[in-house]
Design an enzyme around this catalytic site. Structure first.
Site, PDB file in Angstrom:
ATOM      1  N   ASP A  37     -21.451 -18.342 -10.875  1.00  0.00           N
ATOM      2  CA  ASP A  37     -22.615 -18.997 -10.266  1.00  0.00           C
ATOM      3  C   ASP A  37     -23.637 -17.970  -9.781  1.00  0.00           C
ATOM      4  O   ASP A  37     -24.778 -18.326  -9.464  1.00  0.00           O
ATOM      5  CB  ASP A  37     -22.175 -19.799  -9.028  1.00  0.00           C
ATOM      6  N   GLN A  70     -18.472 -26.177  -6.391  1.00  0.00           N
ATOM      7  CA  GLN A  70     -19.672 -27.017  -6.456  1.00  0.00           C
ATOM      8  C   GLN A  70     -20.235 -27.249  -5.054  1.00  0.00           C
ATOM      9  O   GLN A  70     -19.501 -27.587  -4.124  1.00  0.00           O
ATOM     10  CB  GLN A  70     -19.333 -28.349  -7.134  1.00  0.00           C
ATOM     11  N   LYS A  74     -20.378 -29.969 -16.700  1.00  0.00           N
ATOM     12  CA  LYS A  74     -19.905 -28.595 -16.936  1.00  0.00           C
ATOM     13  C   LYS A  74     -18.611 -28.611 -17.741  1.00  0.00           C
ATOM     14  O   LYS A  74     -18.440 -27.841 -18.686  1.00  0.00           O
ATOM     15  CB  LYS A  74     -19.726 -27.866 -15.592  1.00  0.00           C
TER      16      LYS A  74
HETATM   17  N1  GUN Z   1     -25.274 -27.354  -6.591  1.00  0.00           N
HETATM   18  C1  GUN Z   1     -26.528 -27.377  -7.092  1.00  0.00           C
HETATM   19  N2  GUN Z   1     -26.682 -26.428  -8.034  1.00  0.00           N
HETATM   20  C2  GUN Z   1     -25.504 -25.778  -8.118  1.00  0.00           C
HETATM   21  C3  GUN Z   1     -25.040 -24.704  -8.913  1.00  0.00           C
HETATM   22  O1  GUN Z   1     -25.744 -24.109  -9.737  1.00  0.00           O
HETATM   23  N3  GUN Z   1     -23.755 -24.340  -8.724  1.00  0.00           N
HETATM   24  C4  GUN Z   1     -22.953 -24.938  -7.821  1.00  0.00           C
HETATM   25  N4  GUN Z   1     -21.707 -24.487  -7.687  1.00  0.00           N
HETATM   26  N5  GUN Z   1     -23.349 -25.941  -7.053  1.00  0.00           N
HETATM   27  C5  GUN Z   1     -24.615 -26.353  -7.224  1.00  0.00           C
END
Ligand code: GUN
Length: 294
Positions: free
Chosen positions: A120, A97, A53
């Site tokens: 998100d 996350q 990211k």
């Molecule tokens: N863990 C797995 N997929 C995601 C996501 O799209 N965002 C976040 N923050 N954690 C994740």
């Protein structure tokens, strides 16, 4: 003849569109979009995702910041960090996350993020808006799937879509999005889960099959209708001595077996995976432009 959906290519296309928009913002003296990520502990997969990211932000010209916290962080300290990020005017959007350590209550954390910065799309306000087709941040993976269907101009209206899995971050939202009165959408959706009886009988009737269960190669050719569109969201990491990273990724679909029956199919890796970061970048750009929450 089946067509392999190239998520890497579409992702690169969309990222260059985003980069062009950032260049315009910069040249007109506007504020550079800023995405922040909170990473708790040092889970290997989470490190990889968060690094991806941060790198993608650099690539399109966004500012990014990484906020690391110890695995032992208290829920209160994490809530304090979220409150700081909510109040930091330079940060347009941020993510925490997942997964989080067991002593942290995930719904409490998700609800602490300001809906306006929740790129998100995990906050219940964004989920509720999604349900009612009100502008909102869509969760990255379902949003990435919508972008793939759109860019490949795949017909969805009136189709029977079967979703395997009902998770908050993939199965549930993708089933809602494909049922809404939009394009992509207007499908008749069936959701299958761990208590569903006769899964193969149901998947055999799918015009569009979306798998998000994390069971390697669960879907075999006999479960798929001729001409179906298959979107594989599964990514299971298997140890491998053949790759630099020491692991390889396996989807929910037995690709070589299933692909010849499909009109379109996504590979793993290189299908849905690359689109998730791109979808997050699109949400962050929308956040910095205050397109959803004015
Ligand atoms: N863990 C797995 N997929 C995601 C996501 O799209 N965002 C976040 N923050 N954690 C994740």
């Amino acid at each position: 003849m089946h067509q392999v959906i190239d998520g890497k290519k579409i992702s690169e296309q969309i990222q260059s569109e985003i980069a062009a928009e950032v260049a315009v913002i910069k040249s007109s003296g506007g504020k550079v979009p800023h995405l922040a990520a909170v990473l708790v502990g040092n889970d290997g997969a989470s490190e990889t995702y968060v690094n991806g990211k941060v790198k993608a932000c650099e690539k399109v010209g966004f500012k990014s910041s990484l906020h690391r916290m110890e695995n032992s962080v208290s829920e209160n300290d994490l809530l304090k960090k979220i409150s700081d990020l909510n109040n930091d005017a330079d940060i347009d959007g941020f993510i925490v996350q997942l997964p989080l350590p067991k002593h942290i209550n995930v719904p409490k954390i998700t609800e602490a993020v300001s809906p306006a910065k929740d790129v998100d799309g995990f906050h219940p306000v964004n989920t509720g808006r999604m349900l009612q087709n009100i502008p909102c941040y869509l969760p990255a993976t379902p949003y990435g799937i919508m972008l793939l269907l759109e860019r490949y101009k795949i017909e969805t209206s009136g189709m029977h879509c079967v979703v395997l899995g009902r998770s908050n971050i993939v199965g549930l939202p993708v089933s809602v999005l494909l049922e809404r009165n939009t394009y992509p959408g207007n499908c008749t959706v069936t959701v299958c889960h761990s208590k569903t009886k006769n899964i193969p009988e149901i998947t055999q009737t799918a015009d569009i099959l979306i798998t998000a269960i994390g069971k390697p190669e669960f879907v075999t050719a006999d479960m798929v209708k001729n001409g179906a569109v298959v979107i594989d969201v599964g990514i299971t990491r298997i140890k491998s001595s053949e790759t630099k990273s020491g692991y390889r990724l396996i989807g929910d679909v037995k690709f070589d077996d299933v692909a010849p029956k499909c009109s379109y199919i996504t590979p793993v890796p290189g299908g849905v995976g690359p689109m998730t970061i791109t979808a997050l970048l699109k949400n962050t750009l929308a956040a910095s432009r205050k397109e959803i929450y004015k």
